[in-house]
Every structure is written in structure tokens, then in C-alpha cells.
Scaffold this motif. Structure first.
Motif, mmCIF file in Angstrom:
data_model
loop_
_atom_site.group_PDB
_atom_site.id
_atom_site.type_symbol
_atom_site.label_atom_id
_atom_site.label_comp_id
_atom_site.label_asym_id
_atom_site.label_seq_id
_atom_site.Cartn_x
_atom_site.Cartn_y
_atom_site.Cartn_z
ATOM 1 N N GLY A 256 43.646 -48.644 -1.617
ATOM 2 C CA GLY A 256 42.810 -48.141 -2.517
ATOM 3 C C GLY A 256 41.802 -48.941 -3.049
ATOM 4 O O GLY A 256 40.604 -48.561 -3.229
ATOM 5 N N CYS A 257 42.315 -50.102 -3.216
ATOM 6 C CA CYS A 257 41.100 -51.130 -3.696
ATOM 7 C C CYS A 257 40.102 -51.413 -2.637
ATOM 8 O O CYS A 257 39.045 -51.545 -2.980
ATOM 9 N N ASP A 258 40.320 -51.683 -1.406
ATOM 10 C CA ASP A 258 39.536 -51.491 -0.355
ATOM 11 C C ASP A 258 38.527 -50.300 -0.162
ATOM 12 O O ASP A 258 37.204 -50.655 0.237
ATOM 13 N N GLY A 259 39.195 -49.300 -0.118
ATOM 14 C CA GLY A 259 38.409 -48.120 -0.087
ATOM 15 C C GLY A 259 37.351 -47.892 -0.983
ATOM 16 O O GLY A 259 36.072 -47.494 -1.028
ATOM 17 N N ALA A 260 37.929 -48.279 -2.624
ATOM 18 C CA ALA A 260 37.030 -48.415 -3.667
ATOM 19 C C ALA A 260 35.586 -49.092 -3.528
ATOM 20 O O ALA A 260 34.545 -48.704 -3.891
ATOM 21 N N HIS A 261 35.951 -50.231 -2.929
ATOM 22 C CA HIS A 261 34.970 -51.366 -2.893
ATOM 23 C C HIS A 261 33.964 -50.982 -1.807
ATOM 24 O O HIS A 261 32.743 -50.931 -1.852
ATOM 25 N N TYR A 262 34.536 -50.377 -0.740
ATOM 26 C CA TYR A 262 33.729 -49.837 0.373
ATOM 27 C C TYR A 262 32.679 -48.774 -0.143
ATOM 28 O O TYR A 262 31.430 -48.500 0.001
ATOM 29 N N LEU A 263 33.321 -47.764 -0.879
ATOM 30 C CA LEU A 263 32.652 -46.725 -1.308
ATOM 31 C C LEU A 263 31.279 -47.016 -2.518
ATOM 32 O O LEU A 263 30.261 -46.556 -2.275
#
Length: 438
Positions: A356-363
């Protein structure tokens, strides 16, 4: 004729006589005609089971499943299919209110395991089982602090606390004579430079902060516990339960009470509930903690058994002198969370939170590249939720996303959007969301 109706015509007539009314029409005379139902209820005639199943299947088909990028306390996490199956087992479907330990071992066992897992997750010594939801758990923690700290009736609350939680706290405080004073924020995070001055005013029972806070920002609580304890106030940390798999725990920050919402530990979003409030504390304060606590012991044969401990049943029914008005708890929700954590394990919880953390930073990075989005709180760290400012029509953007199957975040101001990403969201879904915003 209808024996399942609670009141007969004679019952109704008697109640009206007692309050000095002649009819039900007179009782509801103050209700405007414009808001009254005119005519009969729109309910179909009696139907067979097959017809009823078809009716509800047709109604259910009208629901639209959106790809969820919204959060603000409720998150779209993956739930292993084994969870509902295990929760249905007969070993757990024992007495809902387990006062009779001899016939409630299944319930008491999983509550004990739940307490153990939550205490480890929060870094605290004791957990109860459990509270209605995260908001009421935080309000109960506030009242626990007031009961624990003598001659104190004030609680300091960070401005970055979820507004929904704050409203519940204010309702509790109003009827308990407790004062709530806000700690100001700066650039989306609590301004702890103001805390010493607020504590020095005296009469402070507790300080309530949130991690991550309402805007998704991970706050730094270094020295906060020491400031609180220096003025004999308790430090209360409200945290999204699943996020503690990666973040520093409330116990590590020196908190006295850890509370929050446990929906993120595998509970379905379910149109707003039911959810699960957790509460953990230090051994020093456990006797002031509301709710029930299950302990492990042995029976006369030396076998491992479980029983309610530290509190007598009667403490729940002593009205205003009770530690809490909570008697029945969200037992099924506690079971669900226990099974979820057992299946995921420590590493599984960490992996899900990291995804979730990685996805949020990518978004966030992809949205900033469009040139139409800007950081709402520059320089602030976040986990899986963040705020961005949009230079166009935010309502129109969210409507576009909705029409293409995306629940695109939560609008927190006229130009600010809050987005959340969990392990459920794929790179392809994120890319589609961004493409629609260009």
C-alpha cells in the motif's frame, strides 16, 4: 391476530392514556404533513422463497462495484477467503456474552488470542476485547484518562485528528463535563511546539494524537510522552491498526493508551460497518480500562482454560459509576480480526502495508507529473494515504473517475483531494486513474 406485533390496541390505548393523548394522530400532531408517508408502504405482496431470492438478486445487481482509492479511516484490504469460513465454525459460535466460562471456551479462547495479538501490534501490555468502533474507543480513552488523573477535566486533542472521531469525543465530553482543547497544526501535522504552553495551564488529563493523522501524514512524536508525563497527563495515540505493521508502535512512543479502528485488519468495508474499536494500555492503567479482559488459567484438572478477569460482571451495570457502558462487545468482529491476523502473520501484515505504501507513493508521483496536481503538505511523510491540491474542477474530476469505475478519493476542501492505496490496487488501476486526470 398478529401475535408477533409488540403492542395490542389495548396496550396502545393504555399508553396514550398515561401521557394524556387521545389518539396516535394527536401524538404525532407536531410532525409536518409534508414529511409523513402518504399512502401505503411500497412493499410487494407475499412471495415464495424463490421469488424473494430473485427480487433481492435483482436489487443487488443495481449495486456498482468501484475500484476504491478512498480511505479516511476505512480501507479496501484483501481478505483471505478462509476468514469467513473459519469464523463460521461451531467452536466459536458459543455464548455471545461469555460470563459463563464453562460453556464459552471457544469465545474466550479467541478473545484471549485477539488481546495477545493487539498488545503485540501496539507495543502495549494489555488489550481489552473490544470496543464498538475506533471513534467510541477514542472517546472512551478520553474518559479513562479523566478517571485516572485526579483533579483534571481537560483533554488536549490534535487538530489533525479525524473530524469524525472528534465529533464523537465532543458528544461524550459534553455529557461528562469534560473540556476539549485543540492543539494547532502546521502544514498538516501537529504543532507540538505549542504543547508545553497548553499543558502548563494545568488540569490536563490526556493528550490525543493520531498516527498516521487524518491527512495521511506520519507524525513525529519524539518527546511528546515526556511532555505529557511531566504534567501528569496521559498520552493517547489513535492509530489505524494495519499501519502499525510498519510504523513505530504507540508503546515505542511511550503512549499510555493506544486506540483506533481495526477495520483495516481484514474487515469488509460493508457500507460503514460493523467495525471494531481496539484499546490497549499499560499494566498501570488496566483497571481503569473499559470493556472486558480475558485471562488464561488452569482448571481443577490442570487443563488450560480461559475466563473473564480483573473485572466483576456487576461493574458493567453500575450506571454512572461503571468504568464503561459497554457490556456486549463486537465479539464477531474481534473473531474476524483474530483469524485474519493469524492467517496473514507478522510478515504478511508487513508485506500488505508495504504494498500500500509503495502504491501510494507511485500514485502521488504520477499525479504530480501531470502538472495539474501539487503536494498539499510539502515535505511531509506519508504511508498509504496522502493529500494533493488540484488546479481544476475537483467535483468534475471525481465524477469522471466515478463514471469510469473509480472511487477517486475524498474531497477534504474545495481544491484538496485525499487518496488512499492498499495492496488491492494494481499498477494498471493506478495508471488508469492518472490517465483520466490528464
Amino acid at each position: 391476530m398478529f401475535k408477533y406485533f409488540p403492542h395490542t390496541a389495548d396496550d396502545i390505548r393504555h399508553m396514550l392514556d398515561v401521557i394524556g393523548m387521545k389518539s396516535l394522530e394527536e401524538l404525532y400532531a407536531d410532525v409536518p404533513q409534508s414529511v409523513r408517508l402518504q399512502g401505503d408502504y411500497d412493499i410487494p405482496d407475499a412471495q415464495s422463497e424463490l421469488e424473494i431470492r430473485r427480487l433481492f438478486a435483482r436489487l443487488g445487481a443495481e449495486n456498482q462495484q468501484k475500484v476504491c482509492f478512498a480511505g479516511a479511516g476505512v480501507y479496501d484490504h484483501y481478505i483471505p477467503s478462509a476468514v469467513p469460513q473459519i469464523c463460521s465454525r461451531s467452536e466459536f459460535l458459543t455464548s455471545y456474552t461469555p460470563y459463563q466460562a464453562e460453556i464459552s471456551q471457544g469465545t474466550l479462547h479467541y478473545i484471549f488470542e485477539y488481546q495477545t495479538m493487539m498488545a503485540r501490534l501496539t507495543g502495549m501490555e494489555v488489550s481489552n476485547a473490544s470496543m464498538y468502533d475506533g471513534s467510541t474507543a477514542t472517546a472512551e480513552a478520553m474518559m479513562m484518562a479523566v478517571a485516572s488523573v485526579r483533579k483534571s477535566d481537560k483533554v488536549l486533542v490534535s487538530e489533525t485528528l479525524d473530524p469524525k472521531v472528534l465529533e464523537v469525543m465532543r458528544t461524550y465530553a459534553h455529557f461528562q463535563g469534560t473540556e476539549i482543547q485543540l492543539i494547532p497544526q502546521s502544514n498538516g501535522a501537529t504543532d507540538f511546539s505549542k504543547l508545553p504552553q497548553l499543558l502548563a495551564q494545568g488540569g490536563v488529563a490526556g493528550v490525543v494524537v493520531q498516527q498516521p493523522n487524518y491527512y495521511g501524514i506520519v507524525e513525529d512524536f519524539t518527546g511528546v510522552a515526556e511532555m505529557c508525563h511531566g504534567q501528569k497527563a496521559l498520552m493517547i495515540v489513535n492509530a489505524i491498526a494495519a499501519d502499525l505493521a510498519l510504523l513505530k508502535s504507540p508503546g515505542e512512543w511511550g503512549a499510555d493508551i493506544a486506540v483506533g479502528e481495526a477495520q483495516s485488519l481484514g474487515l469488509p468495508m460493508a457500507w460503514g460497518g460493523p467495525y471494531l474499536g481496539y484499546m490497549c494500555t499499560s499494566e498501570k492503567h488496566m483497571r481503569k480500562m473499559p470493556g472486558r479482559i480475558v485471562g488464561q488459567t488452569v482448571d481443577e484438572k490442570g487443563q488450560r482454560v480461559f475466563a473473564l478477569t480483573l473485572q466483576a460482571r456487576e461493574q458493567h451495570i453500575r450506571r454512572e459509576k461503571a468504568t464503561s457502558n459497554i457490556c456486549s462487545n463486537e465479539s464477531l468482529m474481534a473473531l474476524w480480526v483474530t483469524i485474519y491476523m493469524s492467517l496473514m502473520g507478522k510478515q504478511g501484515l508487513r508485506d500488505a502495508a508495504q504494498m500500500g505504501c509503495d502504491g501510494a507513493h507511485y500514485l502521488q508521483a504520477e499525479l504530480l507529473k501531470t502538472g495539474r496536481f501539487h503536494e498539499a503538505f510539502p515535505g511531509r511523510e506519508f504511508l498509504n494515504e496522502f493529500c494533493v491540491k488540484y488546479d481544476g474542477d475537483l467535483d468534475a474530476l471525481q465524477q469522471t473517475w466515478l463514471e469510469h469505475g473509480f472511487l477517486g478519493g475524498i474531497k477534504v476542501s474545495s481544491d484538496t483531494l485525499m487518496l488512499a492505496v492498499t495492496e488491492q490496487r494494481s499498477k494498471d488501476e493506478i495508471d488508469q486513474l492518472v490517465a483520466l486526470a490528464k
